[in-house]
Write a protein that holds these residues in place. Structure first.
Motif, mmCIF file in Angstrom:
data_model
loop_
_atom_site.group_PDB
_atom_site.id
_atom_site.type_symbol
_atom_site.label_atom_id
_atom_site.label_comp_id
_atom_site.label_asym_id
_atom_site.label_seq_id
_atom_site.Cartn_x
_atom_site.Cartn_y
_atom_site.Cartn_z
ATOM 1 N N MET A 1 -51.071 51.168 -75.055
ATOM 2 C CA MET A 1 -49.871 51.632 -75.556
ATOM 3 C C MET A 1 -49.253 50.835 -76.588
ATOM 4 N N HIS A 2 -48.648 51.551 -77.640
ATOM 5 C CA HIS A 2 -47.756 50.686 -78.382
ATOM 6 C C HIS A 2 -46.368 51.179 -78.083
ATOM 7 N N ILE A 3 -45.430 50.348 -77.785
ATOM 8 C CA ILE A 3 -44.132 50.659 -77.793
ATOM 9 C C ILE A 3 -43.255 49.888 -78.671
ATOM 10 N N GLU A 4 -42.564 50.906 -79.241
ATOM 11 C CA GLU A 4 -41.497 50.262 -80.218
ATOM 12 C C GLU A 4 -39.963 50.332 -79.604
ATOM 13 N N VAL A 5 -39.261 49.317 -80.101
ATOM 14 C CA VAL A 5 -37.857 49.534 -79.531
ATOM 15 C C VAL A 5 -37.037 49.468 -80.954
ATOM 16 N N ILE A 6 -36.083 50.376 -81.028
ATOM 17 C CA ILE A 6 -35.123 50.394 -81.966
ATOM 18 C C ILE A 6 -33.945 50.352 -81.612
ATOM 19 N N ALA A 7 -33.134 49.366 -82.196
ATOM 20 C CA ALA A 7 -31.680 49.038 -81.689
ATOM 21 C C ALA A 7 -31.009 48.884 -82.763
ATOM 22 N N VAL A 8 -29.710 49.526 -82.542
ATOM 23 C CA VAL A 8 -28.620 49.123 -83.617
ATOM 24 C C VAL A 8 -27.862 47.875 -83.136
ATOM 25 N N GLY A 9 -27.810 47.180 -84.266
ATOM 26 C CA GLY A 9 -27.334 45.894 -84.041
ATOM 27 C C GLY A 9 -28.171 44.660 -83.907
ATOM 28 N N LYS A 10 -27.559 43.499 -84.090
ATOM 29 C CA LYS A 10 -28.446 42.266 -83.956
ATOM 30 C C LYS A 10 -28.262 41.581 -82.917
ATOM 31 N N LEU A 11 -29.015 40.770 -82.285
ATOM 32 C CA LEU A 11 -29.054 39.892 -81.219
ATOM 33 C C LEU A 11 -28.569 38.557 -82.009
ATOM 34 N N LYS A 12 -27.426 38.013 -81.343
ATOM 35 C CA LYS A 12 -27.028 36.614 -82.108
ATOM 36 C C LYS A 12 -27.166 35.362 -80.980
ATOM 37 N N GLU A 13 -26.771 35.890 -79.825
ATOM 38 C CA GLU A 13 -26.436 34.703 -78.919
ATOM 39 C C GLU A 13 -28.057 34.365 -77.998
ATOM 40 N N ARG A 14 -28.263 33.149 -78.139
ATOM 41 C CA ARG A 14 -29.364 32.526 -77.776
ATOM 42 C C ARG A 14 -30.013 33.123 -76.556
ATOM 43 N N TYR A 15 -28.919 33.190 -75.265
ATOM 44 C CA TYR A 15 -29.282 33.549 -73.965
ATOM 45 C C TYR A 15 -29.854 34.998 -74.168
ATOM 46 N N TRP A 16 -29.533 35.766 -74.960
ATOM 47 C CA TRP A 16 -29.867 37.187 -75.119
ATOM 48 C C TRP A 16 -31.438 37.262 -75.487
ATOM 49 N N THR A 17 -31.586 36.288 -76.680
ATOM 50 C CA THR A 17 -33.085 36.392 -77.452
ATOM 51 C C THR A 17 -33.907 35.703 -76.404
ATOM 52 N N GLU A 18 -33.364 34.683 -75.499
ATOM 53 C CA GLU A 18 -34.553 34.028 -74.776
ATOM 54 C C GLU A 18 -34.792 34.858 -73.532
ATOM 55 N N ALA A 19 -33.999 35.971 -73.079
ATOM 56 C CA ALA A 19 -34.377 36.898 -71.971
ATOM 57 C C ALA A 19 -35.291 37.935 -72.596
ATOM 58 N N LEU A 20 -35.001 38.228 -73.834
ATOM 59 C CA LEU A 20 -36.132 39.313 -74.324
ATOM 60 C C LEU A 20 -37.182 38.339 -74.836
ATOM 61 N N ARG A 21 -37.422 37.537 -75.131
ATOM 62 C CA ARG A 21 -38.640 36.671 -75.207
ATOM 63 C C ARG A 21 -39.435 36.671 -73.971
ATOM 64 N N GLU A 22 -38.812 36.434 -72.898
ATOM 65 C CA GLU A 22 -39.380 36.384 -71.625
ATOM 66 C C GLU A 22 -40.248 37.687 -71.059
ATOM 67 N N TYR A 23 -39.395 39.021 -71.362
ATOM 68 C CA TYR A 23 -39.720 39.989 -71.132
ATOM 69 C C TYR A 23 -41.059 40.509 -72.255
ATOM 70 N N GLU A 24 -40.667 40.306 -73.292
ATOM 71 C CA GLU A 24 -41.738 40.325 -74.479
ATOM 72 C C GLU A 24 -43.130 39.889 -74.033
ATOM 73 N N LYS A 25 -42.953 38.591 -73.415
ATOM 74 C CA LYS A 25 -44.256 37.650 -72.965
ATOM 75 C C LYS A 25 -44.804 38.481 -71.975
ATOM 76 N N ARG A 26 -44.068 38.947 -70.819
ATOM 77 C CA ARG A 26 -44.651 39.813 -69.727
ATOM 78 C C ARG A 26 -45.235 40.773 -70.349
ATOM 79 N N LEU A 27 -44.532 41.622 -70.927
ATOM 80 C CA LEU A 27 -45.183 42.983 -71.440
ATOM 81 C C LEU A 27 -46.460 42.786 -72.073
ATOM 82 N N SER A 28 -46.722 41.688 -72.872
ATOM 83 C CA SER A 28 -47.710 41.499 -73.797
ATOM 84 C C SER A 28 -48.948 41.749 -73.005
ATOM 85 N N ALA A 29 -49.110 41.360 -71.668
ATOM 86 C CA ALA A 29 -50.156 41.674 -70.976
ATOM 87 C C ALA A 29 -50.701 43.470 -70.777
#
Length: 159
Positions: A1-29
């Motif tokens: 399945m292909h999942i798209e997330v469309i979000a209004v606004g930009k993530l700026k803080e590193r802690y948010w982007t790191e958390a997202l990267r972790e779940y992106e990695k987990r979901l990639s399986a």
């Protein structure tokens, strides 16, 4: 399945982007995941309802450009249906059975989303009555997608 997330606004803080990267990695399986950020529109606190609707329309126009006719749209909406992780897992399985080309999750801006986008949504999902910062809502969304997939597959996940 292909999942798209469309979000209004930009993530700026590193802690948010790191958390997202972790779940992106987990979901990639399990899924192909793409995240789109669309710029939020200036929205002064003192807007009239008509001005607010114009802001929502401009944001909706940006979101619409990323949508396709066969998308199954899941809108994060405080007025949507609250789902437990298990209920979400069943909803996700049902959505997979509906043969959408992609599942698209939409997180609106601070003023919500235009009513026309609400009408297009297959599911309007609420994380409960709490108001979450949009950055945190993105992290919670990816975590719940991951948890729902694991539950659906009968795989262990921390409770």
């Amino acid at each position: 399945m292909h999942i798209e997330v469309i979000a209004v606004g930009k993530l700026k803080e590193r802690y948010w982007t790191e958390a997202l990267r972790e779940y992106e990695k987990r979901l990639s399986a399990y899924v192909q995941l793409t995240i789109h950020e669309v710029p939020d529109e200036p929205a002064p606190e003192t807007m009239s309802q008509a001005e607010q609707l114009q802001v929502l329309q401009r944001e909706a126009d940006k979101i619409e450009k990323l949508l396709r006719p066969r998308d199954g749209i899941v809108l994060l909406d405080i007025q949507g249906k609250p789902l437990s992780s298990e209920q979400w897992s069943h909803t996700y399985a049902d959505l997979l059975g509906e043969a959408y080309g992609r599942l698209v999750f939409i997180i609106g801006g601070s003023n919500g989303v235009h009513p026309d986008l609400k009408k297009r949504a297959r599911v309007r999902w609420s994380f409960g009555p709490l108001t979450l910062p949009h950055q945190l809502a993105r992290v919670v969304l990816l975590e719940q997608i991951y948890r729902g997939i694991r539950i659906m597959r009968g795989e262990p996940y921390h409770k």
